[in-house]
Design a protein around this motif. Structure first.
Motif, PDB file in Angstrom:
ATOM      1  N   GLU A 154      19.386   4.060  -7.644  1.00 24.02           N
ATOM      2  CA  GLU A 154      20.509   4.746  -7.025  1.00 24.02           C
ATOM      3  C   GLU A 154      21.410   4.653  -8.344  1.00 24.02           C
ATOM      4  O   GLU A 154      21.690   3.937  -9.243  1.00 24.02           O
ATOM      5  CB  GLU A 154      21.558   3.616  -5.813  1.00 24.02           C
ATOM      6  CG  GLU A 154      20.972   3.699  -5.211  1.00 24.02           C
ATOM      7  CD  GLU A 154      21.352   2.652  -3.515  1.00 24.02           C
ATOM      8  OE1 GLU A 154      22.531   3.605  -3.709  1.00 24.02           O
ATOM      9  OE2 GLU A 154      20.629   1.638  -3.171  1.00 24.02           O
ATOM     10  N   SER A 155      22.269   6.473  -8.201  1.00 20.93           N
ATOM     11  CA  SER A 155      23.559   5.988  -9.357  1.00 20.93           C
ATOM     12  C   SER A 155      24.946   5.829  -8.738  1.00 20.93           C
ATOM     13  O   SER A 155      24.709   4.854  -7.097  1.00 20.93           O
ATOM     14  CB  SER A 155      23.861   7.402  -9.884  1.00 20.93           C
ATOM     15  OG  SER A 155      24.288   8.416  -9.227  1.00 20.93           O
ATOM     16  N   ILE A 156      26.030   5.729  -9.180  1.00 23.79           N
ATOM     17  CA  ILE A 156      27.356   5.353  -8.516  1.00 23.79           C
ATOM     18  C   ILE A 156      27.609   5.932  -7.283  1.00 23.79           C
ATOM     19  O   ILE A 156      27.541   5.730  -6.407  1.00 23.79           O
ATOM     20  CB  ILE A 156      28.304   5.193  -9.281  1.00 23.79           C
ATOM     21  CG1 ILE A 156      28.057   3.876 -10.600  1.00 23.79           C
ATOM     22  CG2 ILE A 156      29.541   4.847  -8.915  1.00 23.79           C
ATOM     23  CD1 ILE A 156      29.309   4.459 -11.694  1.00 23.79           C
ATOM     24  N   LYS A 157      27.583   7.193  -7.789  1.00 23.53           N
ATOM     25  CA  LYS A 157      27.436   8.506  -6.454  1.00 23.53           C
ATOM     26  C   LYS A 157      26.287   9.051  -5.491  1.00 23.53           C
ATOM     27  O   LYS A 157      26.831   9.631  -4.722  1.00 23.53           O
ATOM     28  CB  LYS A 157      27.893   9.251  -6.698  1.00 23.53           C
ATOM     29  CG  LYS A 157      29.745   9.013  -7.387  1.00 23.53           C
ATOM     30  CD  LYS A 157      30.692   8.437  -6.333  1.00 23.53           C
ATOM     31  CE  LYS A 157      30.909   8.896  -5.243  1.00 23.53           C
ATOM     32  NZ  LYS A 157      31.513   8.016  -4.315  1.00 23.53           N
ATOM     33  N   SER A 158      25.486   8.077  -5.663  1.00 23.65           N
ATOM     34  CA  SER A 158      24.238   8.989  -5.486  1.00 23.65           C
ATOM     35  C   SER A 158      23.042   7.607  -4.881  1.00 23.65           C
ATOM     36  O   SER A 158      22.540   7.016  -6.050  1.00 23.65           O
ATOM     37  CB  SER A 158      23.614  10.427  -5.331  1.00 23.65           C
ATOM     38  OG  SER A 158      23.080  10.217  -7.086  1.00 23.65           O
ATOM     39  N   VAL A 159      21.928   8.417  -4.032  1.00 25.73           N
ATOM     40  CA  VAL A 159      20.879   7.772  -3.638  1.00 25.73           C
ATOM     41  C   VAL A 159      19.898   8.884  -3.597  1.00 25.73           C
ATOM     42  O   VAL A 159      19.671   9.586  -3.039  1.00 25.73           O
ATOM     43  CB  VAL A 159      21.462   6.721  -2.101  1.00 25.73           C
ATOM     44  CG1 VAL A 159      19.363   6.162  -2.269  1.00 25.73           C
ATOM     45  CG2 VAL A 159      21.960   6.170  -2.343  1.00 25.73           C
ATOM     46  N   SER A 160      18.912   7.903  -4.890  1.00 23.62           N
ATOM     47  CA  SER A 160      17.755   9.146  -4.717  1.00 23.62           C
ATOM     48  C   SER A 160      16.069   8.357  -3.902  1.00 23.62           C
ATOM     49  O   SER A 160      16.155   7.204  -4.291  1.00 23.62           O
ATOM     50  CB  SER A 160      17.753   9.599  -6.112  1.00 23.62           C
ATOM     51  OG  SER A 160      18.475  10.470  -6.407  1.00 23.62           O
ATOM     52  N   ASP A 161      15.249   8.919  -3.373  1.00 18.73           N
ATOM     53  CA  ASP A 161      14.401   8.506  -2.719  1.00 18.73           C
ATOM     54  C   ASP A 161      13.217   8.941  -4.099  1.00 18.73           C
ATOM     55  O   ASP A 161      13.226   9.685  -4.887  1.00 18.73           O
ATOM     56  CB  ASP A 161      13.615   8.681  -1.864  1.00 18.73           C
ATOM     57  CG  ASP A 161      14.516   8.788  -0.604  1.00 18.73           C
ATOM     58  OD1 ASP A 161      14.809   7.097  -0.539  1.00 18.73           O
ATOM     59  OD2 ASP A 161      14.771   9.587   0.398  1.00 18.73           O
ATOM     60  N   LEU A 162      12.346   7.405  -3.656  1.00 17.95           N
ATOM     61  CA  LEU A 162      11.497   7.894  -5.612  1.00 17.95           C
ATOM     62  C   LEU A 162       9.605   7.292  -4.239  1.00 17.95           C
ATOM     63  O   LEU A 162      10.020   7.344  -2.879  1.00 17.95           O
ATOM     64  CB  LEU A 162      10.611   6.280  -6.224  1.00 17.95           C
ATOM     65  CG  LEU A 162      11.827   5.482  -6.731  1.00 17.95           C
ATOM     66  CD1 LEU A 162      11.759   3.967  -6.858  1.00 17.95           C
ATOM     67  CD2 LEU A 162      12.210   6.249  -7.629  1.00 17.95           C
ATOM     68  N   TYR A 163       9.120   9.209  -4.775  1.00 22.09           N
ATOM     69  CA  TYR A 163       8.028   9.109  -4.258  1.00 22.09           C
ATOM     70  C   TYR A 163       6.999   8.608  -4.527  1.00 22.09           C
ATOM     71  O   TYR A 163       6.591   9.689  -5.411  1.00 22.09           O
ATOM     72  CB  TYR A 163       7.764  10.822  -3.633  1.00 22.09           C
ATOM     73  CG  TYR A 163       8.766  11.392  -2.707  1.00 22.09           C
ATOM     74  CD1 TYR A 163       8.881  11.144  -1.258  1.00 22.09           C
ATOM     75  CD2 TYR A 163      11.002  11.335  -3.561  1.00 22.09           C
ATOM     76  CE1 TYR A 163      10.283  11.393  -0.792  1.00 22.09           C
ATOM     77  CE2 TYR A 163      11.339  12.158  -2.627  1.00 22.09           C
ATOM     78  CZ  TYR A 163      10.741  11.913  -1.410  1.00 22.09           C
ATOM     79  OH  TYR A 163      12.326  12.045  -0.775  1.00 22.09           O
ATOM     80  N   SER A 164       5.706   8.054  -3.740  1.00 24.10           N
ATOM     81  CA  SER A 164       4.680   7.839  -4.738  1.00 24.10           C
ATOM     82  C   SER A 164       3.451   9.111  -5.302  1.00 24.10           C
ATOM     83  O   SER A 164       3.205   9.820  -3.798  1.00 24.10           O
ATOM     84  CB  SER A 164       3.460   7.288  -3.753  1.00 24.10           C
ATOM     85  OG  SER A 164       2.538   6.411  -4.160  1.00 24.10           O
ATOM     86  N   PRO A 165       3.739   9.032  -6.034  1.00 23.17           N
ATOM     87  CA  PRO A 165       2.687  10.098  -7.148  1.00 23.17           C
ATOM     88  C   PRO A 165       0.788  10.364  -5.975  1.00 23.17           C
ATOM     89  O   PRO A 165       0.296  11.188  -6.387  1.00 23.17           O
ATOM     90  CB  PRO A 165       2.545  10.172  -8.399  1.00 23.17           C
ATOM     91  CG  PRO A 165       2.947   8.497  -8.712  1.00 23.17           C
ATOM     92  CD  PRO A 165       3.905   7.989  -6.575  1.00 23.17           C
ATOM     93  N   VAL A 166       0.958   9.202  -6.116  1.00 24.51           N
ATOM     94  CA  VAL A 166      -0.256   8.773  -5.650  1.00 24.51           C
ATOM     95  C   VAL A 166      -0.905   8.066  -4.793  1.00 24.51           C
ATOM     96  O   VAL A 166       0.368   6.814  -4.383  1.00 24.51           O
ATOM     97  CB  VAL A 166      -1.562   8.678  -7.119  1.00 24.51           C
ATOM     98  CG1 VAL A 166      -2.131   9.155  -7.705  1.00 24.51           C
ATOM     99  CG2 VAL A 166      -0.187   7.263  -7.233  1.00 24.51           C
ATOM    100  N   GLU A 225       0.530  -1.304   0.311  1.00 22.19           N
ATOM    101  CA  GLU A 225      -0.116   0.341   0.304  1.00 22.19           C
ATOM    102  C   GLU A 225       0.475   1.320  -0.254  1.00 22.19           C
ATOM    103  O   GLU A 225       2.035   1.525   0.845  1.00 22.19           O
ATOM    104  CB  GLU A 225      -0.983   0.343   1.083  1.00 22.19           C
ATOM    105  CG  GLU A 225      -2.051  -1.358   1.597  1.00 22.19           C
ATOM    106  CD  GLU A 225      -2.915  -0.810   0.168  1.00 22.19           C
ATOM    107  OE1 GLU A 225      -3.120   0.283  -0.005  1.00 22.19           O
ATOM    108  OE2 GLU A 225      -3.917  -2.189  -0.247  1.00 22.19           O
ATOM    109  N   LEU A 226       0.496   2.288  -0.894  1.00 20.78           N
ATOM    110  CA  LEU A 226       1.030   3.000  -0.800  1.00 20.78           C
ATOM    111  C   LEU A 226       0.714   5.001  -1.006  1.00 20.78           C
ATOM    112  O   LEU A 226      -1.013   4.323  -1.011  1.00 20.78           O
ATOM    113  CB  LEU A 226       1.982   3.904  -2.429  1.00 20.78           C
ATOM    114  CG  LEU A 226       2.584   2.746  -2.821  1.00 20.78           C
ATOM    115  CD1 LEU A 226       3.403   2.925  -4.830  1.00 20.78           C
ATOM    116  CD2 LEU A 226       3.424   1.810  -2.746  1.00 20.78           C
ATOM    117  N   ALA A 227       1.193   5.652  -0.121  1.00 16.05           N
ATOM    118  CA  ALA A 227       0.291   7.317   0.627  1.00 16.05           C
ATOM    119  C   ALA A 227       1.204   8.294  -0.476  1.00 16.05           C
ATOM    120  O   ALA A 227       2.597   8.007  -0.797  1.00 16.05           O
ATOM    121  CB  ALA A 227       0.368   7.099   1.778  1.00 16.05           C
ATOM    122  N   GLN A 228       0.374   8.755  -0.912  1.00 14.67           N
ATOM    123  CA  GLN A 228       0.757   9.712  -2.210  1.00 14.67           C
ATOM    124  C   GLN A 228       2.052  10.808  -0.896  1.00 14.67           C
ATOM    125  O   GLN A 228       1.879  10.631  -0.135  1.00 14.67           O
ATOM    126  CB  GLN A 228      -0.480  10.249  -2.292  1.00 14.67           C
ATOM    127  CG  GLN A 228       0.154  12.234  -2.745  1.00 14.67           C
ATOM    128  CD  GLN A 228      -0.883  12.563  -3.371  1.00 14.67           C
ATOM    129  OE1 GLN A 228      -1.439  13.103  -2.375  1.00 14.67           O
ATOM    130  NE2 GLN A 228      -1.593  13.113  -4.965  1.00 14.67           N
TER     131      GLN A 228
END
Lengths: 352, 129
Positions: free
Chosen positions: B62-74, B51-54
């Motif tokens: 992740e790229s070699i040097k960084s981590v990016s969170d994914l945010y649920s659009p809905v 279950e995802l919350a908006q």
């Protein structure tokens, strides 16, 4: 105010991504971290590392002065050699790690980390008084390139035909230009210190000859793959070289050096270990935990290894929580990933 | 930075794209995002049924040097995940809009109207670039 190296505009023209590093606007990557890393491992790449600091110790006591400050043995090293060493306080903590180049009996070049230039110069200069030495910070007068990779020598000889054959970790001085067979990638290569004008011209020649321009991101991957420590990560003001797997650089048989007394009796608080993670990427600050979820340490540097296509990390483990043969896990987003302790560097560089 | 922004998709400020088909939202990261990240080497998305919350994080790229969170659009339930992209995350670099990450059964259709149009996202990228 952000600082810029003499090559800044060339990086912008090459469409590098620029980031702030220790107060400097530096190229972090030009095209791709992966391609830049592989260029150095397989062919040749060039880094602008002009942000690093250059100090000179000159005079009859130059060697004695520097030898009294650093933990490694400068006095016994042959003339023309380069020596890596920590620089410590009386209590053994690390001011910086640096490379000393023995240019002549009365002339040493000391290359230090960009982030520590002022701190190092003040610390070292404060001890110069009792020696017959002229100690100067010439960082602003020098630019510095690191040409790295198996094809480095062939390329460099094209533009510097009188370059003598240099052993690994040795140095050659010609006017204001100083060339050493050093680097921080584990590959064969050269570091070229020179005037801004000379280095600008050499950079253009190297790029025109097809050398890959490489940014700080690939530099960090390269050094971590071959397990070289980086100040601010594996080393800092709070720990000693003996906490960071650098016992080999602390020569307790030297008559004296700052920090010797403290380091002689020192029981390391930490053990720096190398960890391989197969299915995730360890990052700085992630916790290292044991089977019972107890935190035993922290990742000091972590990345995806381009060569291995696996996660690799340095981690600082509390000595009292370290035991041989134990199992390691890294806590990544509340999930426990098994990590394998390795003793050899993750990647074997091809340096001479 | 010139990036592709297909007209038929919706977008978020966190640089995700969303394809709405009935009550299903297909989610990926934009061309702008993949370009900013560089070589993507790792991608982690939730299991089917999650279950995802908006606005809440649901995974990482992740790229070699960084981590990016994914945010649920809905808000909604994950009904499919793209194991193919998870196994070969470099596909996101090659084509961000074909490399979807998850499909979500939308719980509250009203949330869709909060997403940006292609025009609005283009504007957003230009001001944040």
């Amino acid at each position: 105010m952000t600082l810029r190296t003499s090559l800044y505009q060339k990086h912008v023209d090459l469409k590098a991504k620029i980031v702030d590093f220790a107060g400097w606007d530096m190229p972090v990557q030009y095209t791709s971290v992966k391609d830049e890393t592989l260029a150095v491992r397989k062919k040749v790449g060039v880094f602008d590392v002009s942000h690093m600091g250059e100090f000179f110790a000159e005079g009859p006591d130059a060697i004695k002065f520097i030898d009294s400050l650093v933990t490694n043995d400068i006095a016994s090293a042959a003339m023309g050699k380069a020596i890596y060493s920590p620089l410590c306080r009386e209590n053994g903590t690390v001011v910086d790690d640096l490379i000393v180049y023995k240019l002549a009996e009365q002339k040493l070049l000391i290359c230090v980390n960009a982030s520590n230039i002022q701190k190092d110069f003040e610390w070292m200069n404060a001890h110069a008084g009792k020696y017959d030495v002229r100690f100067t910070n010439k960082s602003e007068h020098y630019s510095l390139l690191a040409l790295q990779g198996p094809e480095s020598e062939g390329i460099l000889k094209k533009f510097i035909p009188n370059l003598p054959s240099l052993e690994y970790y040795s140095v050659w001085e010609s006017g204001q230009t100083i060339i050493a067979r050093t680097g921080y990638t584990g590959e064969d290569g050269f570091e070229i210190f020179g005037s801004h004008e000379y280095i600008g011209k050499l950079w253009d020649q190297l790029i025109a000859a097809g050398v890959t321009p490489c940014g700080l991101a690939s530099r960090d991957v390269l050094r971590l793959e071959v397990c070289y420590p980086l100040y601010g990560h594996e080393l800092n003001d709070e720990i000693t070289p003996l906490d960071a797997a650098l016992a080999w650089t602390v020569k307790l048989n030297k008559t004296s050096f700052i920090g010797k007394t403290a380091l002689t009796d020192y029981k390391p608080k930490y053990k720096l270990v190398k960890l391989l993670v197969e299915k995730a990427i360890p990052r700085e600050g992630y916790h290292v935990v044991d089977e019972n979820d107890g935190v035993i340490g922290v990742v000091t540097s972590g990345t995806m290894s381009v060569v291995l296509n696996q996660g690799v990390a340095f981690a600082r483990i509390s000595s009292d929580k370290f035991s041989k043969g134990q199992n390691y896990f890294i806590d990544i987003r509340q999930k426990k990933y098994p990590a394998t302790l390795v003793t050899k560097p993750f990647v074997q560089g091809g340096h001479k | 930075m010139s990036t592709q922004i297909p007209k038929n998709l919706k977008y978020t400020k966190e640089h995700e794209w969303i394809l709405i088909e009935g009550d299903t939202a297909t989610v990926g990261i934009t061309d702008f995002a993949q370009s900013a990240l560089g070589d993507i080497v790792f991608c982690e998305t939730p299991e089917v049924g999650t279950e995802l919350a908006q606005g809440k994080t649901f995974g990482v790229v992740e790229s070699i040097k960084s981590v990016s969170d994914l945010y649920s659009p809905v808000s909604g339930t994950v009904i499919e995940k793209n194991s193919d992209v998870e196994g070969s995350p470099e596909k996101i670099n090659s084509n961000a809009y074909e490399s979807w990450l998850i499909k979500v059964k939308v719980k509250n259709p009203g949330e869709i109207s909060q997403l940006m149009t292609a025009e609005a996202y283009d504007q957003f990228c230009q001001t944040s670039a």
